[in-house]
Design a protein around this motif. Sequence first.
Motif, PDB file in Angstrom:
ATOM      1  N   LEU A 115      37.732  34.456  39.765  1.00  0.00           N
ATOM      2  CA  LEU A 115      39.009  34.016  40.325  1.00  0.00           C
ATOM      3  C   LEU A 115      38.933  33.910  41.850  1.00  0.00           C
ATOM      4  O   LEU A 115      39.476  32.971  42.439  1.00  0.00           O
ATOM      5  CB  LEU A 115      40.135  34.978  39.923  1.00  0.00           C
ATOM      6  CG  LEU A 115      40.670  34.814  38.509  1.00  0.00           C
ATOM      7  CD1 LEU A 115      41.643  35.934  38.172  1.00  0.00           C
ATOM      8  CD2 LEU A 115      41.345  33.465  38.346  1.00  0.00           C
ATOM      9  N   HIS A 116      38.238  34.842  42.470  1.00  0.00           N
ATOM     10  CA  HIS A 116      38.082  34.781  43.929  1.00  0.00           C
ATOM     11  C   HIS A 116      37.234  33.570  44.330  1.00  0.00           C
ATOM     12  O   HIS A 116      37.516  32.921  45.344  1.00  0.00           O
ATOM     13  CB  HIS A 116      37.478  36.083  44.462  1.00  0.00           C
ATOM     14  CG  HIS A 116      38.485  37.177  44.577  1.00  0.00           C
ATOM     15  ND1 HIS A 116      38.943  37.645  45.782  1.00  0.00           N
ATOM     16  CD2 HIS A 116      39.148  37.886  43.644  1.00  0.00           C
ATOM     17  CE1 HIS A 116      39.834  38.599  45.576  1.00  0.00           C
ATOM     18  NE2 HIS A 116      39.968  38.757  44.282  1.00  0.00           N
ATOM     19  N   ARG A 175      44.906  41.564  39.950  1.00  0.00           N
ATOM     20  CA  ARG A 175      44.720  42.675  40.887  1.00  0.00           C
ATOM     21  C   ARG A 175      45.835  43.703  40.818  1.00  0.00           C
ATOM     22  O   ARG A 175      45.666  44.828  41.263  1.00  0.00           O
ATOM     23  CB  ARG A 175      44.591  42.139  42.308  1.00  0.00           C
ATOM     24  CG  ARG A 175      43.244  41.499  42.553  1.00  0.00           C
ATOM     25  CD  ARG A 175      43.117  41.017  43.942  1.00  0.00           C
ATOM     26  NE  ARG A 175      42.986  42.132  44.871  1.00  0.00           N
ATOM     27  CZ  ARG A 175      42.331  42.092  46.003  1.00  0.00           C
ATOM     28  NH1 ARG A 175      41.727  40.974  46.359  1.00  0.00           N
ATOM     29  NH2 ARG A 175      42.270  43.124  46.792  1.00  0.00           N
ATOM     30  N   ALA A 224      38.255  45.138  42.657  1.00  0.00           N
ATOM     31  CA  ALA A 224      38.313  44.016  43.603  1.00  0.00           C
ATOM     32  C   ALA A 224      37.355  44.216  44.761  1.00  0.00           C
ATOM     33  O   ALA A 224      37.120  43.293  45.542  1.00  0.00           O
ATOM     34  CB  ALA A 224      39.731  43.851  44.137  1.00  0.00           C
ATOM     35  N   ARG A 232      35.586  38.672  35.908  1.00  0.00           N
ATOM     36  CA  ARG A 232      36.706  37.732  35.861  1.00  0.00           C
ATOM     37  C   ARG A 232      37.391  37.655  37.220  1.00  0.00           C
ATOM     38  O   ARG A 232      37.720  36.571  37.707  1.00  0.00           O
ATOM     39  CB  ARG A 232      37.694  38.188  34.785  1.00  0.00           C
ATOM     40  CG  ARG A 232      38.856  37.287  34.623  1.00  0.00           C
ATOM     41  CD  ARG A 232      39.678  37.698  33.398  1.00  0.00           C
ATOM     42  NE  ARG A 232      40.990  37.094  33.492  1.00  0.00           N
ATOM     43  CZ  ARG A 232      42.109  37.716  33.222  1.00  0.00           C
ATOM     44  NH1 ARG A 232      42.095  38.977  32.836  1.00  0.00           N
ATOM     45  NH2 ARG A 232      43.255  37.098  33.322  1.00  0.00           N
ATOM     46  N   LEU A 233      37.585  38.794  37.842  1.00  0.00           N
ATOM     47  CA  LEU A 233      38.207  38.828  39.165  1.00  0.00           C
ATOM     48  C   LEU A 233      37.328  38.126  40.193  1.00  0.00           C
ATOM     49  O   LEU A 233      37.822  37.389  41.047  1.00  0.00           O
ATOM     50  CB  LEU A 233      38.479  40.275  39.581  1.00  0.00           C
ATOM     51  CG  LEU A 233      39.319  40.494  40.822  1.00  0.00           C
ATOM     52  CD1 LEU A 233      40.669  39.819  40.698  1.00  0.00           C
ATOM     53  CD2 LEU A 233      39.498  41.972  41.072  1.00  0.00           C
ATOM     54  N   ASP A 234      36.024  38.325  40.076  1.00  0.00           N
ATOM     55  CA  ASP A 234      35.094  37.656  40.990  1.00  0.00           C
ATOM     56  C   ASP A 234      35.156  36.136  40.811  1.00  0.00           C
ATOM     57  O   ASP A 234      35.150  35.383  41.789  1.00  0.00           O
ATOM     58  CB  ASP A 234      33.678  38.173  40.746  1.00  0.00           C
ATOM     59  CG  ASP A 234      32.696  37.642  41.761  1.00  0.00           C
ATOM     60  OD1 ASP A 234      32.992  37.705  42.972  1.00  0.00           O
ATOM     61  OD2 ASP A 234      31.635  37.138  41.343  1.00  0.00           O
ATOM     62  N   ILE A 292      39.464  30.615  44.107  1.00  0.00           N
ATOM     63  CA  ILE A 292      40.356  30.559  45.272  1.00  0.00           C
ATOM     64  C   ILE A 292      39.618  29.947  46.456  1.00  0.00           C
ATOM     65  O   ILE A 292      40.162  29.092  47.164  1.00  0.00           O
ATOM     66  CB  ILE A 292      40.891  31.960  45.632  1.00  0.00           C
ATOM     67  CG1 ILE A 292      41.883  32.437  44.595  1.00  0.00           C
ATOM     68  CG2 ILE A 292      41.537  31.965  47.015  1.00  0.00           C
ATOM     69  CD1 ILE A 292      42.295  33.881  44.750  1.00  0.00           C
ATOM     70  N   ALA A 304      44.858  35.531  40.483  1.00  0.00           N
ATOM     71  CA  ALA A 304      44.118  36.663  41.047  1.00  0.00           C
ATOM     72  C   ALA A 304      45.064  37.811  41.394  1.00  0.00           C
ATOM     73  O   ALA A 304      44.740  38.982  41.165  1.00  0.00           O
ATOM     74  CB  ALA A 304      43.337  36.229  42.286  1.00  0.00           C
ATOM     75  N   ARG A 305      46.219  37.496  41.925  1.00  0.00           N
ATOM     76  CA  ARG A 305      47.184  38.550  42.271  1.00  0.00           C
ATOM     77  C   ARG A 305      47.659  39.298  41.029  1.00  0.00           C
ATOM     78  O   ARG A 305      47.795  40.519  41.051  1.00  0.00           O
ATOM     79  CB  ARG A 305      48.385  37.944  42.992  1.00  0.00           C
ATOM     80  CG  ARG A 305      48.102  37.566  44.397  1.00  0.00           C
ATOM     81  CD  ARG A 305      49.310  36.922  44.992  1.00  0.00           C
ATOM     82  NE  ARG A 305      49.553  37.498  46.297  1.00  0.00           N
ATOM     83  CZ  ARG A 305      50.533  37.143  47.084  1.00  0.00           C
ATOM     84  NH1 ARG A 305      51.394  36.239  46.691  1.00  0.00           N
ATOM     85  NH2 ARG A 305      50.670  37.694  48.255  1.00  0.00           N
TER      86      ARG A 305
END
Length: 180
Positions: free
Chosen positions: A29-30, A145, A156, A25-27, A33, A141-142
């Motif tokens: 979001l990056h 994180r 991350a 999920r974080l990937d 971005i 994303a913030r």
Amino acid sequence: MTATLIWILVVLVAVGLYLSWTAGRLDRLHARIDAARAALDAQLLRRASVAQELATSGVLDPAASMVLYEAAHAARQAEEEQREVAESELSQALRAVFADAHQVDVVREAPGGEEAAHELAEAVRRVPMARRFHNDAVGAARRLREHRKVRWFRLAGHAPFPLAFEMDDESPPALVERAA
């Protein structure tokens, strides 16, 4: 004893799957971005290009042309560290040049001015939307994180901490109203 080991193994697999899902999920979001930043850069470049083209067209008075050209040129040539300031200065220059509706009418009456005014108005309108999409993705994303699980397990990776793009993106009202 074996049942306990099986339960421990099941819990570890479940935690591993959850952490893997969070990292994915974080990937994503990056990646969002990066895509939003590319769209924002494209819109900023389009706005600066159209403003620079209008400034060199000879339609505006010399002082307005010079102000607009210098701000657009500075925005196009700005280094990454100075980009927000340069783009804000272009927004201010656009508001100064198109402070009254008369200037927009002068541009529209010139040959090819109707298209130029419309193109500039569209470019000016799209910048705040692109910036909002970028900053929304950065915010998501913030928030993710900041969770402990992301920090403790370093989900991350080596990705830099996402930064919002803060600039003055207020459109000149006369341009947006008259050219639309």
